[in-house]
Design an enzyme around this catalytic site. Structure first.
Site, PDB file in Angstrom:
ATOM      1  N   SER A 142      66.466 -46.349 -19.094  1.00  0.00           N
ATOM      2  CA  SER A 142      67.086 -46.435 -20.510  1.00  0.00           C
ATOM      3  C   SER A 142      67.769 -45.204 -21.082  1.00  0.00           C
ATOM      4  CB  SER A 142      65.599 -46.299 -21.469  1.00  0.00           C
ATOM      5  OG  SER A 142      65.808 -46.089 -22.904  1.00  0.00           O
ATOM      6  N   TYR A 155      57.249 -43.298 -23.734  1.00  0.00           N
ATOM      7  CA  TYR A 155      58.381 -43.888 -22.821  1.00  0.00           C
ATOM      8  C   TYR A 155      59.357 -43.340 -22.356  1.00  0.00           C
ATOM      9  CZ  TYR A 155      62.069 -47.698 -23.369  1.00  0.00           C
ATOM     10  OH  TYR A 155      62.841 -48.758 -23.065  1.00  0.00           O
TER      11      TYR A 155
END
Ligand code: NAD
Length: 272
Positions: A142, A155
């Site tokens: 990401s 995350y």
């Protein structure tokens, strides 16, 4: 003939968003695809989409965090197609909340899916990718694997780990002369169900988090898949998706660790 014609590709998390679009775009390019997801309904919808377009996918329920099941699944895919050239370790979940408010089980679940899921998919399929003589590992990190932000600690940890793991693998494959290319993908905001499917610490409003994600996620999953496959075909080490991802990458390179001061100040002001 393209880089994808006649190959066999495995796509995890193919029941929604980027995974579904990747499976569809691969099929259009003449790749035979094995699709999987934990969500039976989403998986069936992707299967129908592919069949309607004339493809004959192999579809299976799979939780990428369960290593023994990934091992069994690899056997099923090899039995079905005889070979696997590419794996797209795409399945992922998000979780929002400050580290001080997070239960350890939240951190563990995000790591189990987003990091260990990528490790299992990569390691279990690697011998088959090597045996294919023309393999490719594509791991989805990401933009939050490039910079960290407040409330995304779990995350961030998983996506930074995916990046480290993937970059080490790319160099190992090169240094050891293995016939496997490796690409790490860093999407910016993509209009998928990732925020809708995400959980958060108690006290945060799920619907408000979804609305703010929907406001900033500008790229369609189809465009994301297109950018990923263009980068894979060119054997890019890193694929950034969207103007937001390119801006964040630039911020990290220009400011080094000082981006943290800027982001903390913005987060403090906006109440993030
Ligand atoms: N959408 C974004 O803005 C964005 C940005 C950066 C990175 N990503 C990453 O892209 C990847 C795809 O996400 P998306 O945006 O398409 O989200 P999505 O929620 O639309 O799709 C993710 C899919 O993964 C599946 N999944 C979840 N846990 C699983 C598990 N344990 N095993 C197998 N499948 C599982 C879900 O059921 C879902 O179908 C994820 O790794 C995500 O972290 C997304």
């Amino acid at each position: 003939m393209t880089y994808f014609t006649g190959k066999v590709a495995v796509v995890t998390g193919a029941g929604s968003g980027i995974g579904r679009a990747l499976a569809a775009e691969l099929a259009v390019r003449g790749t035979r695809v094995a699709i999987s997801d934990v969500d039976a309904e989403g998986l069936a919808a992707t299967e129908r989409l592919l069949v309607d377009r004339g493809a004959r996918p192999h579809a299976a329920l799979l939780d990428v965090s369960e290593r023994p099941r990934v091992v069994e699944y690899a056997r099923e895919v090899i039995d079905h197609f005889g070979v696997v050239h590419q794996i797209y370790n795409n399945a992922g979940i998000a979780f929002t909340g400050d580290i001080e408010a997070m239960d350890v089980t939240h951190l563990e679940r995000v790591m189990d899916v987003d990091y260990w899921g990528v490790v299992h998919g990569t390691q279990v399929f690697l011998p088959h990718l090597i045996a294919s003589g023309d393999g490719h590992v594509v791991n989805v990190s990401s933009v939050f694997g490039i910079i960290a932000v407040p409330s995304q600690g779990a995350y961030n940890a998983a996506k930074f780990a995916v990046r480290g793991f993937t970059e080490a693998l790319r160099m190992e494959m090169q240094a050891r002369g293995r016939p496997v290319k490796v690409t790490c993908v860093h999407p910016g905001g993509i209009r998928t169900n990732v925020a809708r499917n995400a959980r958060q610490v108690e006290g945060l409003d799920h619907d408000a988090l979804v609305s703010s994600f929907d406001r900033v996620a500008r790229t369609s999953p189809e465009r994301a898949a297109d950018v990923i496959l263009a980068g894979v075909a060119k054997n890019r080490a890193r694929v950034l998706i969207g103007a937001d991802a390119r801006a964040i990458d630039l911020l990290a390179r220009v400011t080094g660790p000082h981006y943290q001061r800027i982001v903390a100040r913005l987060a403090g002001r906006s109440g993030l």
